[in-house]
Design a protein around this motif. Structure first.
Motif, PDB file in Angstrom:
ATOM      1  N   TYR A 380     -46.007  16.976  27.643  1.00 13.82           N
ATOM      2  CA  TYR A 380     -46.704  15.588  27.511  1.00 13.82           C
ATOM      3  C   TYR A 380     -46.988  14.953  28.750  1.00 13.82           C
ATOM      4  CZ  TYR A 380     -47.525  11.237  25.397  1.00 13.82           C
ATOM      5  OH  TYR A 380     -48.350  10.029  25.193  1.00 13.82           O
ATOM      6  N   ARG A 381     -46.062  14.968  29.685  1.00 11.20           N
ATOM      7  CA  ARG A 381     -46.389  14.031  30.754  1.00 11.20           C
ATOM      8  C   ARG A 381     -47.622  14.564  31.690  1.00 11.20           C
ATOM      9  NH1 ARG A 381     -40.523  15.674  32.165  1.00 11.20           N
ATOM     10  NH2 ARG A 381     -40.697  17.711  33.578  1.00 11.20           N
ATOM     11  N   VAL A 382     -47.644  16.001  31.567  1.00 11.72           N
ATOM     12  CA  VAL A 382     -48.790  16.761  32.420  1.00 11.72           C
ATOM     13  C   VAL A 382     -49.947  16.224  31.483  1.00 11.72           C
ATOM     14  CG1 VAL A 382     -49.965  18.727  33.166  1.00 11.72           C
ATOM     15  CG2 VAL A 382     -47.497  18.403  33.423  1.00 11.72           C
ATOM     16  N   ILE A 383     -49.990  16.394  30.164  1.00 13.48           N
ATOM     17  CA  ILE A 383     -51.324  16.021  29.391  1.00 13.48           C
ATOM     18  C   ILE A 383     -51.622  14.712  29.305  1.00 13.48           C
ATOM     19  CG2 ILE A 383     -51.963  16.176  26.926  1.00 13.48           C
ATOM     20  CD1 ILE A 383     -50.013  18.437  26.439  1.00 13.48           C
ATOM     21  N   ALA A 384     -50.635  13.851  29.353  1.00 13.65           N
ATOM     22  CA  ALA A 384     -50.974  12.356  29.422  1.00 13.65           C
ATOM     23  C   ALA A 384     -51.848  11.915  30.605  1.00 13.65           C
ATOM     24  CB  ALA A 384     -49.551  11.794  29.239  1.00 13.65           C
ATOM     25  N   PHE A 385     -51.339  12.281  31.922  1.00 16.57           N
ATOM     26  CA  PHE A 385     -51.662  11.866  33.173  1.00 16.57           C
ATOM     27  C   PHE A 385     -53.018  12.835  33.337  1.00 16.57           C
ATOM     28  CE2 PHE A 385     -52.089  12.171  37.810  1.00 16.57           C
ATOM     29  CZ  PHE A 385     -52.425  10.691  38.051  1.00 16.57           C
TER      30      PHE A 385
END
Length: 413
Positions: A380-385
């Protein structure tokens, strides 16, 4: 109280080393039972220093590259040698016997063994040193072992050193590397905490592991990212490079056990180094490029920190190194699809996007603060940023697609 900072000072020098915000990130989640540890056998050996000297670097597998990361200074080494010469008590050495390779893994006592070897039987990998600041044997200050051994007045101390017994505990019959990690952690609890990366280097020796060690030790970018002024004897810089390489190589396969994920990367890298060394070198280049770009966006003070906005009377960046932020920034900013000039052009918007995610997206905040090691949080953190990055720059990055594959794989399990 949380230490924070509001500034964006890209031209500042490297700041002082930061503590970690997320502790024990490198520890695995593999469950161990009483049966796993009760099967372990221990036996005790008293080896003379002379016997140990013949084994260090041979059956006692101490990678010579570790010498770059020597944790003891000359005075501490000298006092240890003096204790051996005088027959004073010294700590025991703890080894794990690896039947498959017929070698011993050093769990506790690596610096003591290195010191013995450097003094008593130096070679190209174990550089000799002179004794200094001895408390009792003042006449030996400034002398190497060869000078003492050939001295009529002091030769007895060389003989005493070689004949001194050293108590050694050997761990046998272990079936899981997690058992050795548990023993390693318990041995070091209450003293200076050591990175599991040091044990990983012993468990998985090979050309890839040596490359990770050497490249991280010589990388200006990795030292800057970790706020280190030199190569780290705790090998946090090596672990940082390994993390970057592992996620770049196979983020889609990450299952939440970070330690095992990094272990598998070492095994794979060692086994296929001859075929894929150029790929790994490129990953190293990519990690360093991502660090330079993070510095452009956030400034040297604020790279790889979590942003909290105005929280409990505090505001700004939390002054703790956040390895989850490092992971996501490395995946997104290493992207070859985007030029450095695009990063420079949009640096302020990219920083604002990260700040907004930290304070407006609770799921993103959780992914870099609490539930950091799960596959879903990692994805999620990679996708979001990554999606914010693409919106701002107009460039689609492969990191976002790969993180979505990880998320799909996680949901399918």
């Amino acid at each position: 109280m949380t230490d924070t900072d509001n500034g964006n000072d890209a031209d500042d020098d490297i700041v002082d080393e930061l503590p970690d915000e997320i502790p024990d990130e490198s520890e695995g989640d593999e469950e161990l039972s009483a049966d796993d540890v009760q099967d372990v056998l221990l036996y005790t050996l008293d080896w003379s220093v002379q016997s140990l000297l013949d084994r260090i670097g041979n059956t006692f597998d101490i990678n010579p590259a570790f010498q770059r990361r020597d944790a003891w200074n000359g005075e501490r080494k000298s006092q240890y040698i003096e204790s051996l010469m005088l027959g004073l008590p010294v700590p025991q050495v703890v080894l794990a016997e690896d039947k498959a390779s017929k070698r011993f893994i050093v769990l506790d006592g690596k610096q003591r063994l290195i010191t013995m070897k450097q003094f008593g039987k130096p070679d190209d990998n174990f550089a000799a040193f002179k004794l200094r600041k001895l408390k009792f044997l003042h006449q030996l200050n400034g002398k190497k072992f060869s000078q003492i051994e050939n001295s009529i007045e002091n030769g007895e101390f060389a003989e005493s050193f070689l004949n001194q017994p050293v108590r050694t505990i050997v761990v046998r019959n272990w079936r899981k590397t997690a058992v050795l990690y548990e023993i390693f952690v318990r041995l070091n609890r209450g003293s200076l905490p050591l990175s599991p990366q040091e044990l990983r280097q012993a468990l998985y020796p090979g050309e890839f592991s040596t490359w990770i060690n050497k490249r991280s030790a010589s990388s200006v970018e990795i030292q800057a990212a970790r706020r280190l002024k030199r190569e780290d004897f705790r090998m946090r810089d090596a672990e940082l490079l390994l993390r970057g390489v592992a996620f770049m190589d196979s983020i889609e396969t990450y299952d939440g056990d970070l330690r095992e994920f990094l272990n598998r990367m070492c095994e794979r890298g060692n086994s296929d180094w001859s075929k894929f060394s150029e790929r790994y070198e490129k990953y190293g280049d990519d990690v360093e490029r991502s660090i330079r770009r993070a510095g452009v966006i956030f400034g040297t003070r604020n790279t790889y920190l979590r942003y909290i906005g105005d929280e409990g009377g505090q505001s700004g960046f939390v002054r703790r190194f956040n390895v989850a932020v490092f992971d996501l920034m490395t995946m997104v900013l290493a992207s070859p699809e985007v030029e450095d000039s695009v990063i420079e052009e949009h640096k302020d918007l990219l920083q604002d996007a990260f700040k907004n995610l930290c304070i407006e997206d609770s799921r993103f905040e959780d992914s870099i603060k609490s539930t950091t090691k799960t596959p879903s949080a990692t994805a999620y953190r990679v996708i979001a940023f990554g999606e914010k990055f693409s919106e701002i720059t107009g460039v689609e990055v492969s990191a976002t697609r790969r993180a979505k594959e990880l998320l799909a794989n996680t949901q399918a399990r």
